[in-house]
Design a protein around this motif. Structure first.
Motif, mmCIF file in Angstrom:
data_model
loop_
_atom_site.group_PDB
_atom_site.id
_atom_site.type_symbol
_atom_site.label_atom_id
_atom_site.label_comp_id
_atom_site.label_asym_id
_atom_site.label_seq_id
_atom_site.Cartn_x
_atom_site.Cartn_y
_atom_site.Cartn_z
ATOM 1 N N ILE A 2 0.844 -1.200 0.000
ATOM 2 C CA ILE A 2 0.000 0.000 0.000
ATOM 3 C C ILE A 2 0.873 1.242 0.000
ATOM 4 N N HIS A 3 1.903 1.254 0.826
ATOM 5 C CA HIS A 3 2.804 2.406 0.863
ATOM 6 C C HIS A 3 3.524 2.576 -0.470
ATOM 7 N N GLN A 4 3.983 1.484 -1.045
ATOM 8 C CA GLN A 4 4.679 1.553 -2.339
ATOM 9 C C GLN A 4 3.791 2.216 -3.397
ATOM 10 N N VAL A 5 2.537 1.798 -3.470
ATOM 11 C CA VAL A 5 1.630 2.337 -4.487
ATOM 12 C C VAL A 5 1.295 3.796 -4.194
ATOM 13 N N ILE A 6 0.890 4.083 -2.972
ATOM 14 C CA ILE A 6 0.438 5.441 -2.653
ATOM 15 C C ILE A 6 1.599 6.431 -2.675
ATOM 16 N N SER A 7 2.781 6.012 -2.231
ATOM 17 C CA SER A 7 3.919 6.939 -2.217
ATOM 18 C C SER A 7 4.442 7.242 -3.624
ATOM 19 N N SER A 8 3.997 6.473 -4.604
ATOM 20 C CA SER A 8 4.376 6.771 -5.989
ATOM 21 C C SER A 8 3.194 7.315 -6.795
ATOM 22 N N SER A 9 2.091 7.618 -6.113
ATOM 23 C CA SER A 9 0.900 8.141 -6.786
ATOM 24 C C SER A 9 1.023 9.648 -7.030
ATOM 25 N N TYR A 10 0.182 10.172 -7.900
ATOM 26 C CA TYR A 10 0.182 11.611 -8.137
ATOM 27 C C TYR A 10 -0.402 12.376 -6.954
ATOM 28 N N TRP A 11 -1.230 11.739 -6.144
ATOM 29 C CA TRP A 11 -1.911 12.461 -5.071
ATOM 30 C C TRP A 11 -1.167 12.442 -3.738
ATOM 31 N N ALA A 12 -0.237 11.530 -3.540
ATOM 32 C CA ALA A 12 0.490 11.471 -2.266
ATOM 33 C C ALA A 12 1.938 11.064 -2.492
ATOM 34 N N ASN A 13 2.521 11.590 -3.549
ATOM 35 C CA ASN A 13 3.882 11.228 -3.916
ATOM 36 C C ASN A 13 4.839 11.456 -2.752
ATOM 37 N N SER A 14 5.620 10.434 -2.459
ATOM 38 C CA SER A 14 6.661 10.472 -1.418
ATOM 39 C C SER A 14 6.127 10.524 0.007
ATOM 40 N N ILE A 15 4.871 10.169 0.224
ATOM 41 C CA ILE A 15 4.338 10.171 1.581
ATOM 42 C C ILE A 15 5.178 9.224 2.446
ATOM 43 N N PRO A 16 5.627 9.687 3.599
ATOM 44 C CA PRO A 16 6.376 8.782 4.481
ATOM 45 C C PRO A 16 5.482 7.654 4.981
ATOM 46 N N ARG A 17 6.072 6.506 5.167
ATOM 47 C CA ARG A 17 5.301 5.346 5.635
ATOM 48 C C ARG A 17 4.621 5.650 6.967
ATOM 49 N N GLU A 18 5.315 6.290 7.879
ATOM 50 C CA GLU A 18 4.748 6.618 9.191
ATOM 51 C C GLU A 18 3.486 7.480 9.036
ATOM 52 N N THR A 19 3.503 8.415 8.123
ATOM 53 C CA THR A 19 2.345 9.273 7.876
ATOM 54 C C THR A 19 1.192 8.461 7.306
ATOM 55 N N LEU A 20 1.490 7.594 6.358
ATOM 56 C CA LEU A 20 0.458 6.740 5.784
ATOM 57 C C LEU A 20 -0.155 5.841 6.856
ATOM 58 N N GLU A 21 0.689 5.221 7.666
ATOM 59 C CA GLU A 21 0.166 4.346 8.722
ATOM 60 C C GLU A 21 -0.732 5.114 9.687
ATOM 61 N N ARG A 22 -0.337 6.332 10.050
ATOM 62 C CA ARG A 22 -1.164 7.146 10.945
ATOM 63 C C ARG A 22 -2.500 7.489 10.276
ATOM 64 N N SER A 23 -2.457 7.781 8.987
ATOM 65 C CA SER A 23 -3.696 8.089 8.269
ATOM 66 C C SER A 23 -4.623 6.879 8.250
ATOM 67 N N MET A 24 -4.046 5.693 8.100
ATOM 68 C CA MET A 24 -4.852 4.474 8.082
ATOM 69 C C MET A 24 -5.470 4.197 9.452
ATOM 70 N N GLN A 25 -4.716 4.438 10.510
ATOM 71 C CA GLN A 25 -5.221 4.186 11.861
ATOM 72 C C GLN A 25 -6.398 5.100 12.199
ATOM 73 N N ASN A 26 -6.468 6.250 11.536
ATOM 74 C CA ASN A 26 -7.501 7.235 11.839
ATOM 75 C C ASN A 26 -8.578 7.323 10.764
ATOM 76 N N SER A 27 -8.722 6.280 9.986
ATOM 77 C CA SER A 27 -9.697 6.238 8.895
ATOM 78 C C SER A 27 -10.345 4.863 8.844
ATOM 79 N N LEU A 28 -11.408 4.755 8.051
ATOM 80 C CA LEU A 28 -11.945 3.449 7.692
ATOM 81 C C LEU A 28 -11.158 2.992 6.472
ATOM 82 N N CYS A 29 -10.527 1.832 6.563
ATOM 83 C CA CYS A 29 -9.718 1.326 5.462
ATOM 84 C C CYS A 29 -10.318 0.039 4.923
#
Length: 143
Positions: free
Chosen positions: A17-44
């Motif tokens: 999930i991090h590999q795909v999203i961190s290479s996307s146009y909408w969240a390019n280079s998002i740190p894994r820690e940030t992505l994980e925090r976003s997932m913990q605070n959302s419905l996934c």
């Protein structure tokens, strides 16, 4: 091949999930820690194949009462054109915690046709919307 959808983050391939999203146009280079925090605070929601590998993902940011924002939606390239994005969207649309919401939003550059099938439409009065946007936040070394 059969697919299932899980809401259990423990069953989701966070590396993928991090590999795909961190290479996307909408969240390019998002740190894994940030992505994980976003997932913990959302419905996934993860789409799993019969081998229980993650092949798709979506995240909904919501107060579960009035508003939801659909984000980070993807299906891996090799699994596209099999109706899986529609299966994922139908599942999300029927989710009990996402019923009766006054507004649901998303932003997309290239999937308007998909989302229109699930009731999303262009904002008729975009002038009422505002944003605080930091498009390069993940590239800034101070973050």
């Amino acid at each position: 091949m059969e697919y299932q959808i899980t809401e259990d983050i423990a069953q989701m391939d966070i590396d993928l999930i991090h590999q795909v999203i961190s290479s996307s146009y909408w969240a390019n280079s998002i740190p894994r820690e940030t992505l994980e925090r976003s997932m913990q605070n959302s419905l996934c929601f993860a789409l799993l194949n019969s081998a229980e590998h993650t092949v798709g993902f979506a995240r909904v940011i919501t107060d579960k009462a009035t508003f939801a924002y659909l984000a980070d939606v993807f299906v891996l390239q090799q699994y596209r054109n099999n109706g899986l994005s529609k299966q994922l969207m139908a599942y999300i649309g029927a989710h009990p915690q996402l019923q009766g919401l006054r507004r649901q939003m998303l932003a997309t550059r290239d999937a308007h046709g998909l989302y229109a099938q699930f009731g999303f439409e262009p904002v008729p009065n975009p002038e009422i919307l505002m944003q605080k946007w930091q498009p390069n936040i993940y590239q800034d070394s101070d973050k």
